[in-house]
Scaffold this motif. Structure first.
Motif, PDB file in Angstrom:
ATOM      1  N   ALA A   1      27.162   4.491  17.379  1.00  0.00           N
ATOM      2  CA  ALA A   1      28.275   4.544  16.569  1.00  0.00           C
ATOM      3  C   ALA A   1      27.936   4.353  15.226  1.00  0.00           C
ATOM      4  O   ALA A   1      26.581   3.897  14.908  1.00  0.00           O
ATOM      5  N   THR A   2      28.572   5.070  14.341  1.00  0.00           N
ATOM      6  CA  THR A   2      28.362   4.710  12.793  1.00  0.00           C
ATOM      7  C   THR A   2      29.350   3.820  12.148  1.00  0.00           C
ATOM      8  O   THR A   2      30.353   3.566  12.538  1.00  0.00           O
ATOM      9  N   LEU A   3      28.764   2.900  11.533  1.00  0.00           N
ATOM     10  CA  LEU A   3      29.364   1.651  10.799  1.00  0.00           C
ATOM     11  C   LEU A   3      29.341   1.875   9.525  1.00  0.00           C
ATOM     12  O   LEU A   3      28.188   1.707   8.722  1.00  0.00           O
ATOM     13  N   ALA A   4      30.436   1.339   8.668  1.00  0.00           N
ATOM     14  CA  ALA A   4      30.443   1.130   7.342  1.00  0.00           C
ATOM     15  C   ALA A   4      30.771  -0.382   7.092  1.00  0.00           C
ATOM     16  O   ALA A   4      31.709  -0.865   7.610  1.00  0.00           O
ATOM     17  N   VAL A   5      29.566  -1.231   6.432  1.00  0.00           N
ATOM     18  CA  VAL A   5      29.545  -2.565   6.619  1.00  0.00           C
ATOM     19  C   VAL A   5      29.697  -3.079   5.382  1.00  0.00           C
ATOM     20  O   VAL A   5      28.724  -2.673   4.243  1.00  0.00           O
ATOM     21  N   GLY A   6      30.822  -3.831   4.942  1.00  0.00           N
ATOM     22  CA  GLY A   6      30.752  -4.481   3.429  1.00  0.00           C
ATOM     23  C   GLY A   6      30.009  -5.287   3.056  1.00  0.00           C
ATOM     24  O   GLY A   6      29.277  -5.906   3.988  1.00  0.00           O
ATOM     25  N   GLY A   7      29.864  -5.971   1.831  1.00  0.00           N
ATOM     26  CA  GLY A   7      29.038  -6.945   1.385  1.00  0.00           C
ATOM     27  C   GLY A   7      27.760  -6.287   0.409  1.00  0.00           C
ATOM     28  O   GLY A   7      27.794  -5.218   0.229  1.00  0.00           O
ATOM     29  N   PHE A   8      27.434  -7.225  -0.176  1.00  0.00           N
ATOM     30  CA  PHE A   8      26.479  -7.056  -1.135  1.00  0.00           C
ATOM     31  C   PHE A   8      25.458  -8.431  -1.152  1.00  0.00           C
ATOM     32  O   PHE A   8      25.845  -9.375  -1.604  1.00  0.00           O
ATOM     33  N   GLY A   9      24.177  -7.821  -0.556  1.00  0.00           N
ATOM     34  CA  GLY A   9      23.303  -9.216  -0.341  1.00  0.00           C
ATOM     35  C   GLY A   9      23.871  -9.764   0.833  1.00  0.00           C
ATOM     36  O   GLY A   9      24.128  -9.153   1.799  1.00  0.00           O
ATOM     37  N   LEU A  10      24.199 -11.185   0.578  1.00  0.00           N
ATOM     38  CA  LEU A  10      24.788 -11.724   1.676  1.00  0.00           C
ATOM     39  C   LEU A  10      26.101 -12.352   1.082  1.00  0.00           C
ATOM     40  O   LEU A  10      27.066 -13.105   1.823  1.00  0.00           O
ATOM     41  N   CYS A  11      26.751 -11.686  -0.109  1.00  0.00           N
ATOM     42  CA  CYS A  11      27.934 -11.929  -0.701  1.00  0.00           C
ATOM     43  C   CYS A  11      29.290 -10.986  -0.016  1.00  0.00           C
ATOM     44  O   CYS A  11      29.162 -10.021  -0.002  1.00  0.00           O
ATOM     45  N   GLY A  12      30.195 -11.675   0.972  1.00  0.00           N
ATOM     46  CA  GLY A  12      31.138 -10.886   1.220  1.00  0.00           C
ATOM     47  C   GLY A  12      30.893 -10.071   2.327  1.00  0.00           C
ATOM     48  O   GLY A  12      31.331  -8.912   2.939  1.00  0.00           O
ATOM     49  N   ILE A  13      29.783 -10.456   3.428  1.00  0.00           N
ATOM     50  CA  ILE A  13      29.378  -9.660   4.534  1.00  0.00           C
ATOM     51  C   ILE A  13      30.412 -10.052   5.695  1.00  0.00           C
ATOM     52  O   ILE A  13      30.416 -11.255   5.915  1.00  0.00           O
ATOM     53  N   PRO A  14      30.532  -9.160   6.534  1.00  0.00           N
ATOM     54  CA  PRO A  14      31.231  -9.613   7.871  1.00  0.00           C
ATOM     55  C   PRO A  14      30.467 -10.215   8.988  1.00  0.00           C
ATOM     56  O   PRO A  14      30.171  -9.783   9.944  1.00  0.00           O
ATOM     57  N   SER A  15      29.974 -11.174   8.752  1.00  0.00           N
ATOM     58  CA  SER A  15      28.696 -11.990   9.345  1.00  0.00           C
ATOM     59  C   SER A  15      29.162 -12.401  10.839  1.00  0.00           C
ATOM     60  O   SER A  15      28.795 -12.210  11.783  1.00  0.00           O
ATOM     61  N   THR A  16      30.790 -12.725  10.977  1.00  0.00           N
ATOM     62  CA  THR A  16      31.242 -12.811  12.331  1.00  0.00           C
ATOM     63  C   THR A  16      31.325 -11.835  13.109  1.00  0.00           C
ATOM     64  O   THR A  16      30.963 -11.898  14.251  1.00  0.00           O
ATOM     65  N   LEU A  17      31.622 -10.841  12.703  1.00  0.00           N
ATOM     66  CA  LEU A  17      31.728  -9.572  13.420  1.00  0.00           C
ATOM     67  C   LEU A  17      30.459  -8.938  13.739  1.00  0.00           C
ATOM     68  O   LEU A  17      30.035  -8.341  14.842  1.00  0.00           O
ATOM     69  N   ILE A  18      29.519  -9.067  12.798  1.00  0.00           N
ATOM     70  CA  ILE A  18      28.085  -8.596  13.040  1.00  0.00           C
ATOM     71  C   ILE A  18      27.374  -9.636  14.160  1.00  0.00           C
ATOM     72  O   ILE A  18      26.626  -9.216  14.933  1.00  0.00           O
ATOM     73  N   GLY A  19      27.821 -10.958  14.207  1.00  0.00           N
ATOM     74  CA  GLY A  19      27.390 -11.841  15.513  1.00  0.00           C
ATOM     75  C   GLY A  19      28.020 -11.285  16.479  1.00  0.00           C
ATOM     76  O   GLY A  19      27.166 -11.459  17.763  1.00  0.00           O
ATOM     77  N   ALA A  20      29.245 -10.747  16.546  1.00  0.00           N
ATOM     78  CA  ALA A  20      29.870 -10.410  17.797  1.00  0.00           C
ATOM     79  C   ALA A  20      29.008  -9.105  18.450  1.00  0.00           C
ATOM     80  O   ALA A  20      28.949  -8.778  19.672  1.00  0.00           O
TER      81      ALA A  20
END
Length: 254
Positions: free
Chosen positions: A19-38
């Motif tokens: 799949a193609t994913l568009a993932v928000g964030g800048f550095g570690l600021c505002g990243i969807p870390s919970t969804l990435i972990g899933a």
């Protein structure tokens, strides 16, 4: 429509391999870390990710990268991740480097239904001429895939490059507050690429630090309307990291 799901795992369970994913964030600021972990836990692989950068070696998208789950990155900056450099130079990872403003506009255009646009960024460089190494041959050294040249046109006597919009199968976004209809508010600089990625995703999943009832958010405070959002989950409050800690040393007065 209530868009809140009971778990991050359920929110990403239908993200397929490749799949193609568009993932928000800048550095570690505002990243969807919970969804990435899933996604890491789900074992999803062969992902083609569009994000400003690829996290760091032990956090954010770096976790998917370290597990060998990312096949291609479209980014503007990758300098905080040694594993990224190793995979790229050894031919394990395909990388399209894009000027940061161009990347933002490509996502914005994708969300707005604009197929392409002209920009002065990159004129007179390899961005225009082509030949940037997107993928090295196995073992590194030879270039297996290079960037193509871009179409150039003049407007008002100035040269511009044609850049194509970006859309994604899924978008993963982090918000400070979301209501049950998907309306979102971001905190300060954590807004960064998140609204752009959300609009560019065909299915957009938001993790939020706080979920409120519909109608609790003042309309003028909403940064991302719920029309762009398909799913909402609660973010893990422990999923916060500082990318680079800087501490000042106070001087003692004589």
């Amino acid at each position: 429509m209530d868009k809140v799901l009971d778990s991050p795992a359920r929110a990403v369970e239908d993200v397929p391999d490749g799949a193609t994913l568009a993932v928000g964030g800048f550095g570690l600021c505002g990243i969807p870390s919970t969804l990435i972990g899933a996604l890491v836990a789900a074992g999803t692989t062969g992902l083609r990710v569009v994000s400003n950068n690829c996290g760091v070696d032990d956090w954010g998208l770096g976790l998917l990268l370290r597990a060998g789950r990312i096949a291609r990155m479209t980014s503007s900056y990758v300098g905080e991740n040694k594993e990224f450099a190793r995979q790229y130079l050894s031919g394990e990872l395909e990388v399209e480097l894009t000027p940061q403003g161009t990347l933002a506009e490509r996502l914005r255009a994708g969300g707005a239904g604009i197929p392409a646009f002209f920009t002065p960024a990159g004129v007179g460089t390899q961005v225009e001429e082509g030949g940037l190494p997107w993928r090295y041959a196995p073992g590194g050294g030879a270039v297996a895939l290079a960037s193509p040249p871009k179409e150039v046109r003049k407007f008002g006597g100035r040269r511009y490059l044609l850049e194509e919009a970006i859309t994604a199968d899924f978008a993963l976004v982090r918000a400070e507050v979301a209501d049950r209809h998907g309306n979102c508010v971001f905190h300060a600089a954590a807004r960064n690429f998140n609204p752009l990625c959300a609009a560019a995703g065909r299915i957009t999943v938001v993790e939020a630090d706080r979920i409120v009832e519909a109608g609790e958010l003042p309309p003028d405070s909403v940064h991302l309307p719920g029309v762009y959002v398909d799913r909402v989950v609660a973010a893990d409050p422990a999923d916060r990291r500082i990318e680079r800690r800087t501490v000042s040393t106070s001087r003692q007065e004589a």
